[in-house]
Design a protein around this motif. Sequence first.
Motif, short mmCIF file in Angstrom:
data_model
loop_
_atom_site.label_atom_id
_atom_site.label_comp_id
_atom_site.label_asym_id
_atom_site.label_seq_id
_atom_site.Cartn_x
_atom_site.Cartn_y
_atom_site.Cartn_z
N LEU A 667 -2.14 -10.16 3.60
CA LEU A 667 -0.74 -10.52 3.39
C LEU A 667 0.10 -9.26 3.12
CD1 LEU A 667 0.68 -13.18 3.39
CD2 LEU A 667 0.22 -13.41 0.93
N THR A 668 -0.46 -8.38 2.31
CA THR A 668 0.27 -7.15 1.98
C THR A 668 0.45 -6.31 3.24
OG1 THR A 668 -1.12 -7.21 0.02
CG2 THR A 668 0.42 -5.36 0.22
N SER A 671 3.05 -7.43 5.82
CA SER A 671 4.44 -7.55 5.38
C SER A 671 5.29 -6.41 5.93
CB SER A 671 4.52 -7.51 3.85
OG SER A 671 4.25 -6.19 3.39
N LYS A 672 6.60 -6.67 6.04
CA LYS A 672 7.54 -5.59 6.31
C LYS A 672 7.82 -4.96 4.94
CE LYS A 672 12.27 -4.74 7.72
NZ LYS A 672 13.44 -5.25 7.00
N THR A 673 7.45 -3.69 4.80
CA THR A 673 7.50 -3.06 3.48
C THR A 673 8.59 -2.00 3.44
OG1 THR A 673 5.13 -3.42 3.35
CG2 THR A 673 6.08 -1.92 1.72
N PHE A 716 8.40 -6.45 -0.21
CA PHE A 716 7.45 -6.92 0.81
C PHE A 716 8.02 -8.22 1.38
CE2 PHE A 716 5.39 -4.55 -2.51
CZ PHE A 716 4.53 -3.68 -1.84
N GLU A 717 8.26 -8.25 2.70
CA GLU A 717 8.89 -9.44 3.30
C GLU A 717 8.04 -9.97 4.45
OE1 GLU A 717 13.53 -8.86 3.42
OE2 GLU A 717 12.54 -6.94 3.79
N TRP A 718 8.09 -11.31 4.64
CA TRP A 718 7.35 -11.95 5.73
C TRP A 718 8.30 -12.83 6.54
CZ3 TRP A 718 5.76 -11.49 0.66
CH2 TRP A 718 4.62 -10.70 0.42
N ASP A 784 9.17 -15.86 0.95
CA ASP A 784 9.06 -14.93 2.09
C ASP A 784 9.31 -13.49 1.64
OD1 ASP A 784 11.74 -14.93 1.59
OD2 ASP A 784 12.35 -15.34 3.67
N ALA A 785 9.38 -13.26 0.29
CA ALA A 785 9.58 -11.88 -0.17
C ALA A 785 9.15 -11.70 -1.61
CB ALA A 785 11.04 -11.48 -0.01
#
Length: 806
Positions: A667-668, A671-673, A716-718, A784-785
């Motif tokens: 998951l990490t 993510s868009k980090t 961290f976004e998904w 989602d974040a």
Amino acid sequence: MSKPPQALKAAIPFFLLTCYLGAEQQEPLERDYHVKPVTFNHVHVEDAFWTPRLETNHKVTLPYTFGQCEDTGRLANFEIAAGLRSGEFEGIHFNDSDVYKIMEGAAYSLQENPDGLMRLYLNQLIRIMAAAQWEDGYLFTFYSVPARQPEKRWTNIQTIHEQYCVGHMYEAAVAHYQVTGERTFLDVATKNADLICQIFNAEARTDPPGHQEIEIGLCKLYRATGDKKYLEQAKFFLDQRGKKGRRGRDGKGRLYGTYGQDHIPVVEQTRAVGHSVRAAYLYTGMADVAALTGDMAYVKAIDTIWKDVVDTKLYITGGIGAAGGHEGFGGHYELPNRTAYSETCASIANVLWNHRMFLMRGDAKYIDVLERTLYNAVLSGISMEGDRFFYPNVLESSGHSRSPWFPCACCPANVARFGPSVPGFVYAYRDQALYVNLFVGGNASIQTADNTVVLRQQTDYPWDGKVTIVVTPEKDARFVVKVRIPGWAQNQPVPSDLYRFLGEIPSEVSVRVNGQSVSTRLEKGYASIDRHWQKGDRIELVLPMPIRRVLSHGSVVTNRGKVALQRGPLVYCLEGHDNGGEVLDIYVPDDAPLKTAFRSDLLNGVMTITGPAKTAKRTLEGRIVPHAEKTFTAIPYYAWAHRGRSHMTVWPGRTPEGASPRPADTLTYISKTTASFVHASLEAIKDQSIPTSSRDTSARQLDFWPHKNVTEWLLFEWDSQHPISSVKVYWFDDTGSGVCRVHKSWRILYRNAQGRFEPVETDQAFSMAKDRFNRVAFESVRTDAIKIEIDLQREWAAGVQEVVIE
Ligand SMILES: [Zn+2]
């Protein structure tokens, strides 16, 4: 100024050119090294490996680097200082040193290529420098442009480097004098050195240079002129280092600290510390002064420091300097691969230092280190085309390329000067003994007390270990030829337990003279052949070159579970180009059969190593497990980064756990980090490489340096919502070497259905322990974040090694 054309026509090398060019013989000095080097001007190289490199240096590197000096204002600085044009100073304050270094290389290259153009170009530069020199001998363009600033001279010798620059000038001037016999440049150098002697002495200023180098240059000036004051000045500078109560410009004499090896007197130093180029130049200067004065206190110190380096601080490539922050030595066994510094200049300095140690002792173990550094760390510093350069030389990469130049161009200038000096490391002599140290085709003329002996070597080294040496004495006579039997040919990669070969192979080294076997009982690493030599006697040496697996001392944490490959003096690496892109996930089991193949079509002709290997992968749970079969190909380390960026490793795994496969899709990781601020690496916080401690920089980290006393965040976004109920963070803290400390406090927030961030609900403590993960479990959220906020301490930066969100 006119450039020497890029494609100078190669002059036919004349071996006996030494009779035509060159300074007259100096009176022998009172004392010097026990073993004398056979200097570059008595050695002619004719060798498939080295001749093209020397030619490239002459035809490409020297004109190219001089061209860069013209384009970047380095030469214009001298022209303005000489009153030939007007303008402002361009570049960094110590840029003069680059020009001097390249001039030194150009002077060496005149030996084999006495072509008019390079010689004329050098003469023109020397005229400009003589004109730029002040009446009293001062020469430093930074304080001469746009006009002379006498009030600024030597006001900041710790960082401005006037003495470092002129040290390189002395070396260049002596090289020019050695080759041409002309005193023009030497006169500029001695006039400057005379001024230095007046300014810095026991009655006046006693603070030493911030960057060592002048000590080496002064010893060379002493050898060239016989004037003892230059030797005394070199010794004076050495002795001021680390000395309390010395007098600087303002009467005070603040020590510069370990960075400049200026924490305690040099004779009391036992460890290699600080900036590694400064350090190795210092140790080289100490060896020179010890040899020229007989002062054994320096010898005792550099013996201990040498052991410290070879036992714990030497890369398998022979490079030194583990840490980029201070461009210098790390702690014991601190040898990270991905963030290795291993500066090209430091490798050159390591060669110079080990050469001096050999001249002092006549022991081949120093040449073992020299050879390793030369064939691997030094050669990696320059492209085979001769016009691209590495500053740091890493041992693991996700994609690097050599650069055409650097604002601080110490390394390109250093390789330009070092290349043509290589012939000077091949042979040496002492009394009635001749040393063959390196295996390089060509011939040398060695002048002993009562004889002249020509040695002619033929070999395909480093690809093949067969070497033929034809001995031609002017008068038939009894003397000893000492042929070095490298440590690598005797199951010992380095003269310490820092590295070892996996499994012993019985040594099958053979030495024959005129077809007859000779004892290979070694004295200080040499097969000594003591006999009555006649013209045309033939030594045949065979050094078998099996592929060897190298393992590190268990204390080198980064190399645990890893193996390197070596054949002869060459260290190998795996590059993505030959291995389907990925190499970091490869491991080479101990029982995988390996074989060599010479590929003339590849990288100007290289011996490759191939064999079956396996790949590993990371699981979502963070384990590394075997994945697939793969055939791998390894190339010599020096040849990497010639085909565009790609992954590279010198140390593939030996077991699955030793490999470094790409992160699993956690998951990490997916993510868009983003972060409020990034220094070092953002990717590092989710690369799934777990540091050995909070201060471990080998696995890279994200830090907020130089920010302090602020709140920073990581986001961290998904694309979609995920159930999340814990976050764990491994904090970065480099107490002892840097300015990052564990922060004041931190929080975890999530984005709620309304798109606003709110704190997670938990009764757990937000711990900030070092050297482990700090996990906080909370009431599960669908989001989602995730945002982590970090409050930095007032006086300190902070950082993060790794984050895991689950
Ligand atoms: Zn450098």
